[in-house]
Design an enzyme around this catalytic site. Structure first.
Site, PDB file in Angstrom:
ATOM      1  N   ASP A 120       0.842  -1.201   0.000  1.00 45.68           N
ATOM      2  CA  ASP A 120       0.000   0.000   0.000  1.00 45.68           C
ATOM      3  C   ASP A 120       0.874   1.247   0.000  1.00 45.68           C
ATOM      4  O   ASP A 120       1.843   1.345   0.764  1.00 45.68           O
ATOM      5  CB  ASP A 120      -0.885   0.023   1.252  1.00 45.68           C
ATOM      6  CG  ASP A 120      -2.358  -0.100   0.931  1.00 45.68           C
ATOM      7  OD1 ASP A 120      -2.721   0.055  -0.251  1.00 45.68           O
ATOM      8  OD2 ASP A 120      -3.160  -0.342   1.837  1.00 45.68           O
ATOM      9  N   ASP A 224      -3.716   4.297  -2.196  1.00 45.98           N
ATOM     10  CA  ASP A 224      -4.891   4.495  -1.366  1.00 45.98           C
ATOM     11  C   ASP A 224      -5.607   5.797  -1.717  1.00 45.98           C
ATOM     12  O   ASP A 224      -4.973   6.829  -1.956  1.00 45.98           O
ATOM     13  CB  ASP A 224      -4.439   4.525   0.102  1.00 45.98           C
ATOM     14  CG  ASP A 224      -5.579   4.720   1.072  1.00 45.98           C
ATOM     15  OD1 ASP A 224      -6.457   3.847   1.129  1.00 45.98           O
ATOM     16  OD2 ASP A 224      -5.572   5.746   1.786  1.00 45.98           O
ATOM     17  N   GLU A 274       6.163   7.605 -13.870  1.00 39.81           N
ATOM     18  CA  GLU A 274       7.520   7.801 -14.396  1.00 39.81           C
ATOM     19  C   GLU A 274       8.552   7.210 -13.440  1.00 39.81           C
ATOM     20  O   GLU A 274       9.561   6.645 -13.873  1.00 39.81           O
ATOM     21  CB  GLU A 274       7.778   9.289 -14.629  1.00 39.81           C
ATOM     22  CG  GLU A 274       6.944   9.860 -15.779  1.00 39.81           C
ATOM     23  CD  GLU A 274       6.935  11.384 -15.818  1.00 39.81           C
ATOM     24  OE1 GLU A 274       7.519  12.004 -14.883  1.00 39.81           O
ATOM     25  OE2 GLU A 274       6.346  11.949 -16.760  1.00 39.81           O
ATOM     26  N   HIS A 350     -10.735  -4.619   2.614  1.00 40.12           N
ATOM     27  CA  HIS A 350     -10.776  -4.380   4.063  1.00 40.12           C
ATOM     28  C   HIS A 350     -11.711  -3.247   4.459  1.00 40.12           C
ATOM     29  O   HIS A 350     -11.945  -3.038   5.655  1.00 40.12           O
ATOM     30  CB  HIS A 350      -9.362  -4.044   4.554  1.00 40.12           C
ATOM     31  CG  HIS A 350      -8.839  -2.767   3.984  1.00 40.12           C
ATOM     32  ND1 HIS A 350      -8.611  -2.594   2.628  1.00 40.12           N
ATOM     33  CD2 HIS A 350      -8.523  -1.582   4.563  1.00 40.12           C
ATOM     34  CE1 HIS A 350      -8.169  -1.367   2.422  1.00 40.12           C
ATOM     35  NE2 HIS A 350      -8.117  -0.731   3.564  1.00 40.12           N
ATOM     36  N   ASP A 351     -12.228  -2.502   3.479  1.00 39.90           N
ATOM     37  CA  ASP A 351     -13.104  -1.364   3.767  1.00 39.90           C
ATOM     38  C   ASP A 351     -14.584  -1.683   3.586  1.00 39.90           C
ATOM     39  O   ASP A 351     -15.431  -0.837   3.864  1.00 39.90           O
ATOM     40  CB  ASP A 351     -12.754  -0.177   2.859  1.00 39.90           C
ATOM     41  CG  ASP A 351     -11.486   0.539   3.289  1.00 39.90           C
ATOM     42  OD1 ASP A 351     -11.159   0.500   4.494  1.00 39.90           O
ATOM     43  OD2 ASP A 351     -10.813   1.132   2.428  1.00 39.90           O
TER      44      ASP A 351
END
Length: 562
Positions: A120, A224, A274, A350-351
């Site tokens: 993450d 995120d 990039e 997980h949300d």
């Protein structure tokens, strides 16, 4: 074959052709990616909290089910206000999870097992304990402008926030700092101040964060909450939605036209792409989390996201959706994918509530089957592969700030804890997650019967079904064939075709009772086909040959034919 498939696509708006790609270095195509929430996956030291060594000890499970990569939710140093999403150091590991030696062992072992490792990347905000923020409070350059600071509004001599923006975690998105004598913006918890991407020095800092972790052998990142990255610099009030019936502190009372989906966000993503492309060797992957409309979602492809998460199963579609709703959403999404890009199907995370909570226990395998048969990448959350269920929690047991901030009367609407309970490995102490009886969230009491060890012994368990679905992704028809989505008497059908081969067919019944119909005629498929996989509750035996000219489809069944 590819030419024929493309022609079919042009002739019919219901056909989507993914086709063979000349981007063979894109290792993630036609695979499943597995999300690990580290606090809840496996505890190696008995403190009741999952950790890196715990993940390493269970990597054989990921290799066994055949996923291409694991994505690990935050392991950074953190006060844990939002359980790792409030980061006090972007280039350090929190001791609760382990250290860099542990991380190196995890990456090395994963690679020996053929599993890529993703981490993450949480760029919208830091913790209020981060050294940058502490220096920003003191106006020490260049950190003085690393965050969004604004003067107060004075109304009749009373200090007020700069505007009406609301936090996703309830209440004003502005917090007064008495030392600096200004408000700072926090779109999430008070302890998560938003970073300022209009500041070049901050932008360079975050690019260096990516470079740091890439040097440690990562294969990519999941970004995120990217839509919140940049805000409109006029800081105007957001329009209030009429008649919501919600408290004024609830963010769903506002139309978020100034705090999400700003054009500058895409420019920032391009600079990160990039950075990833600087790295030699295996092509690096960007997954982007954006709960947004389809127009904004597909735009992320152009600016460097390989997989802008498709959350249709967490928003547009649920257990009240009709067959037409499913078909319309899927067709609309597939038609919007830019040529050559990869579709994706997020099964869980997980949300969000567990699949069985969103669609019903009987339909726990539905979304994985859809993700397996439709073109592109499937993304699953740890526990999806064994049909784990929500564990309802009392307000006293709730630790998620999204739930705690909503209060005892509304916490169940916002708390993400029920889907974050420990992984159920077996029927021993704490479901084999920990040697401790006390875990950071309670273990679901159904672990005695719902666990991985038990499912390994059952031929048509969620686990064994999922293993077959991962293998199906490798089938040339799934990788290269055309896609047609059909409605058959309130049954959803998906047909994947390649010239000269038997099709692959998925049936999903949204009916409560049985449906008898001529599936063969409706879908233009062979009269007889073999059952490749069927949900356990359907009563249909995998491997059996079925007459599809008069087929009795059980209610809520999900079946794949080959």
């Amino acid at each position: 074959m590819l030419r024929v498939s493309i022609l079919l696509c042009l002739l019919s708006p219901t056909l989507f052709c993914y086709g063979a790609s000349n981007q063979s270095e894109e290792w993630w195509r036609d695979t499943f990616i597995y999300q690990i929430y580290p606090r809840s996956f496996k505890d190696s030291n008995g403190d009741g909290i999952g950790d890196l060594n715990g993940i390493t000890s269970k990597l054989e499970h990921l290799a066994d089910i055949g996923v291409s990569a694991l994505w690990i939710s935050p392991i950074y140093k953190s006060p844990m206000v939002d359980f790792g999403y409030d980061i006090a150091n972007f280039t350090d590991i929190d001791p609760v999870f382990g250290n860099f030696t542990d991380f190196a062992k995890l990456v090395a072992k994963a690679k020996t097992l053929g599993v890529k490792v993703l981490l993450d990347f949480v760029p919208n905000h830091s913790s209020d304990k981060h050294p940058w923020f502490l220096k920003s409070i003191q106006k020490i350059k260049p950190y003085d402008e690393y965050y969004i600071w604004k003067d107060a509004k004075m109304l009749n001599g009373t200090r007020r926030p700069p505007n009406n923006w609301l936090s996703i975690f309830q209440g004003s998105a502005w917090q007064w700092n008495d030392q600096r004598k200004q408000y700072y913006l926090h779109q999430f918890a008070v302890g998560q101040p938003d970073l300022n991407y209009r500041n070049p020095a901050l932008c360079e800092e975050m690019k260096n964060v990516l470079r740091f972790w890439l040097r440690l052998g990562l294969d990519g990142f999941r970004i995120d909450t990217i839509p919140n990255l940049v805000e409109d610099n006029r800081f105007l009030d957001e329009p209030r939605l009429p008649n919501t019936g919600l408290p004024d502190t609830d963010p769903n009372t506002l139309q978020h036209i100034y705090t999400v989906d700003q054009n500058e966000t895409y420019d920032v993503l391009k600079t990160w792409r990039e950075v990833l492309d600087e790295t030699k060797g295996t092509k690096k992957l960007f997954l982007t989390e954006a709960y947004t409309d389809l127009q904004h979602l597909v735009k992320f492809y152009k600016y460097g996201s390989n997989i802008p998460f498709n959350f249709m199963f967490m928003g547009d579609l649920n257990n009240r959706s009709s067959t037409v709703d499913f078909k319309r959403a899927m067709d609309k999404y597939l038609n919007a994918i830019p040529p050559g890009e990869t579709p994706n199907w997020v099964v869980g995370n997980h949300d969000q509530n567990r699949i069985s909570w969103r669609f019903g226990v009987r339909r726990s395998d539905w979304l994985s089957m859809i993700a397996a048969v439709l073109p592109g990448v499937g993304v699953i959350y740890n526990g999806d592969e064994i049909g784990m269920e929500n564990r309802p929690l009392s307000y006293a047991e709730t630790v998620d700030p999204a739930g705690c901030n909503a209060g005892p009367n509304r916490y169940t609407l916002y708390s993400r804890d029920p889907a974050r309970t420990p992984f159920q490995w077996d029927n021993t102490t704490s479901a084999g997650f920990s040697t401790s009886n006390k875990t950071w969230l309670p273990v679901n009491s159904n672990y005695k019967t719902l666990n991985l060890q038990a499912q390994k012994r059952v031929l048509n368990s969620h686990y064994n079904i999922f293993k077959k679905l991962v293998q199906l992704k490798k089938n040339p028809i799934v990788k290269e064939g055309s896609t047609e989505i059909i409605i058959v008497q309130s049954v959803l059908g998906v047909v994947r075709r390649l010239p000269g081969r038997n099709p692959i067919v998925l049936l999903l019944s949204l009916n409560i009772g049985n449906t008898v119909t001529d599936v063969s005629a409706w879908m233009n498929i062979p009269d007889r086909m073999t059952v490749y996989a069927a949900d356990a509750g359907s009563g249909i035996t995998p491997g059996s040959s079925v007459n599809l000219t008069r087929f009795n489809i059980p209610g809520s069944a999900s079946i794949i034919f080959v």
